[in-house]
Write a protein that holds these residues in place. Structure first.
Motif, PDB file in Angstrom:
ATOM      1  N   SER A   8     -26.391  38.851 -35.370  1.00  0.00           N
ATOM      2  CA  SER A   8     -26.261  39.332 -34.001  1.00  0.00           C
ATOM      3  C   SER A   8     -26.784  38.276 -33.028  1.00  0.00           C
ATOM      4  CB  SER A   8     -27.035  40.636 -33.815  1.00  0.00           C
ATOM      5  OG  SER A   8     -28.426  40.381 -33.836  1.00  0.00           O
ATOM      6  N   HIS A   9     -26.367  38.416 -31.800  1.00  0.00           N
ATOM      7  CA  HIS A   9     -26.816  37.499 -30.742  1.00  0.00           C
ATOM      8  C   HIS A   9     -28.339  37.489 -30.664  1.00  0.00           C
ATOM      9  CE1 HIS A   9     -26.734  35.474 -26.835  1.00  0.00           C
ATOM     10  NE2 HIS A   9     -27.657  36.339 -26.472  1.00  0.00           N
ATOM     11  N   SER A  10     -28.963  38.661 -30.699  1.00  0.00           N
ATOM     12  CA  SER A  10     -30.426  38.725 -30.556  1.00  0.00           C
ATOM     13  C   SER A  10     -31.143  38.102 -31.751  1.00  0.00           C
ATOM     14  CB  SER A  10     -30.890  40.164 -30.334  1.00  0.00           C
ATOM     15  OG  SER A  10     -30.514  40.978 -31.411  1.00  0.00           O
ATOM     16  N   THR A  11     -30.564  38.209 -32.942  1.00  0.00           N
ATOM     17  CA  THR A  11     -31.183  37.600 -34.124  1.00  0.00           C
ATOM     18  C   THR A  11     -31.138  36.079 -34.011  1.00  0.00           C
ATOM     19  OG1 THR A  11     -30.542  39.474 -35.509  1.00  0.00           O
ATOM     20  CG2 THR A  11     -31.077  37.422 -36.645  1.00  0.00           C
ATOM     21  N   VAL A  12     -29.999  35.544 -33.628  1.00  0.00           N
ATOM     22  CA  VAL A  12     -29.857  34.090 -33.473  1.00  0.00           C
ATOM     23  C   VAL A  12     -30.780  33.595 -32.364  1.00  0.00           C
ATOM     24  CG1 VAL A  12     -28.278  32.209 -32.873  1.00  0.00           C
ATOM     25  CG2 VAL A  12     -27.505  34.062 -34.367  1.00  0.00           C
ATOM     26  N   ASP A  13     -30.819  34.311 -31.246  1.00  0.00           N
ATOM     27  CA  ASP A  13     -31.680  33.924 -30.128  1.00  0.00           C
ATOM     28  C   ASP A  13     -33.151  33.932 -30.552  1.00  0.00           C
ATOM     29  OD1 ASP A  13     -32.125  33.239 -27.350  1.00  0.00           O
ATOM     30  OD2 ASP A  13     -32.890  35.289 -27.109  1.00  0.00           O
ATOM     31  N   LYS A  36     -23.165  28.855 -33.931  1.00  0.00           N
ATOM     32  CA  LYS A  36     -23.987  29.741 -33.097  1.00  0.00           C
ATOM     33  C   LYS A  36     -24.524  29.027 -31.858  1.00  0.00           C
ATOM     34  CE  LYS A  36     -23.750  32.987 -36.208  1.00  0.00           C
ATOM     35  NZ  LYS A  36     -22.859  34.097 -36.045  1.00  0.00           N
ATOM     36  N   ARG A  37     -23.903  27.910 -31.485  1.00  0.00           N
ATOM     37  CA  ARG A  37     -24.420  27.076 -30.401  1.00  0.00           C
ATOM     38  C   ARG A  37     -24.520  27.809 -29.070  1.00  0.00           C
ATOM     39  NH1 ARG A  37     -19.919  24.858 -32.023  1.00  0.00           N
ATOM     40  NH2 ARG A  37     -18.045  25.170 -30.798  1.00  0.00           N
ATOM     41  N   SER A  38     -23.596  28.713 -28.783  1.00  0.00           N
ATOM     42  CA  SER A  38     -23.651  29.373 -27.472  1.00  0.00           C
ATOM     43  C   SER A  38     -24.916  30.203 -27.320  1.00  0.00           C
ATOM     44  CB  SER A  38     -22.410  30.240 -27.252  1.00  0.00           C
ATOM     45  OG  SER A  38     -22.373  31.298 -28.183  1.00  0.00           O
ATOM     46  N   THR A  39     -25.440  30.707 -28.420  1.00  0.00           N
ATOM     47  CA  THR A  39     -26.662  31.500 -28.369  1.00  0.00           C
ATOM     48  C   THR A  39     -27.906  30.616 -28.430  1.00  0.00           C
ATOM     49  OG1 THR A  39     -25.505  33.296 -29.472  1.00  0.00           O
ATOM     50  CG2 THR A  39     -27.897  33.400 -29.474  1.00  0.00           C
ATOM     51  N   ALA A  40     -27.867  29.547 -29.186  1.00  0.00           N
ATOM     52  CA  ALA A  40     -29.036  28.705 -29.403  1.00  0.00           C
ATOM     53  C   ALA A  40     -29.196  27.596 -28.368  1.00  0.00           C
ATOM     54  CB  ALA A  40     -28.980  28.085 -30.797  1.00  0.00           C
TER      55      ALA A  40
END
Length: 128
Positions: A8-13, A36-40
């Motif tokens: 999920s977005h929140s996990t990656v963030d 996952k670059r857009s999130t990180a």
């Protein structure tokens, strides 16, 4: 993180922020240049900036902007980085092409609290 698992977005963030907090810049760079670059991306930029490598952070964001079909997320991050560095004119110049976009990526409203009152520290204007 397993490469083929859905995260999920929140996990990656959260993972990106954890890597940044612990100075694991190599792993953070791998996450921020992978799928996952857009999130990180923001955590990677912040980590580079904290290490005094703002020029590298700027180059990273400009590369993402050049390579992405819908780069408004990265353009906003670039604008915020340049404002934090006190480069207000460069920040506006980097995103002014979005000011007339009625459908996606218009950053005029985000830029206005910081311009022309360059000393503003009110949200959402990052303090220089």
């Amino acid at each position: 993180m397993a490469a083929n698992r859905p995260w999920s977005h929140s996990t990656v963030d959260g993972y990106a922020k954890l890597l940044a907090r612990h100075g694991r810049t190599r792993e953070l760079r791998e996450l921020a240049t992978g799928p996952k670059r857009s999130t990180a991306a923001r955590s990677h930029v912040t980590a580079l900036e904290d290490l005094g490598r703002a020029e590298e952070a700027e180059a990273y964001l400009r590369g993402l902007i050049a390579a992405d079909t819908y780069p408004s997320h990265y353009e906003n991050a670039l604008m915020e980085l340049l404002i934090r560095l006190g480069r207000f004119d460069d920040a506006v110049q980097a995103v002014e092409h979005t000011f007339d976009d009625l459908y996606s990526g218009n950053l005029l409203q985000a830029a206005m609290p910081c311009w022309p009152n360059k000393a503003s520290t009110a949200w959402p204007c990052p303090s220089p």
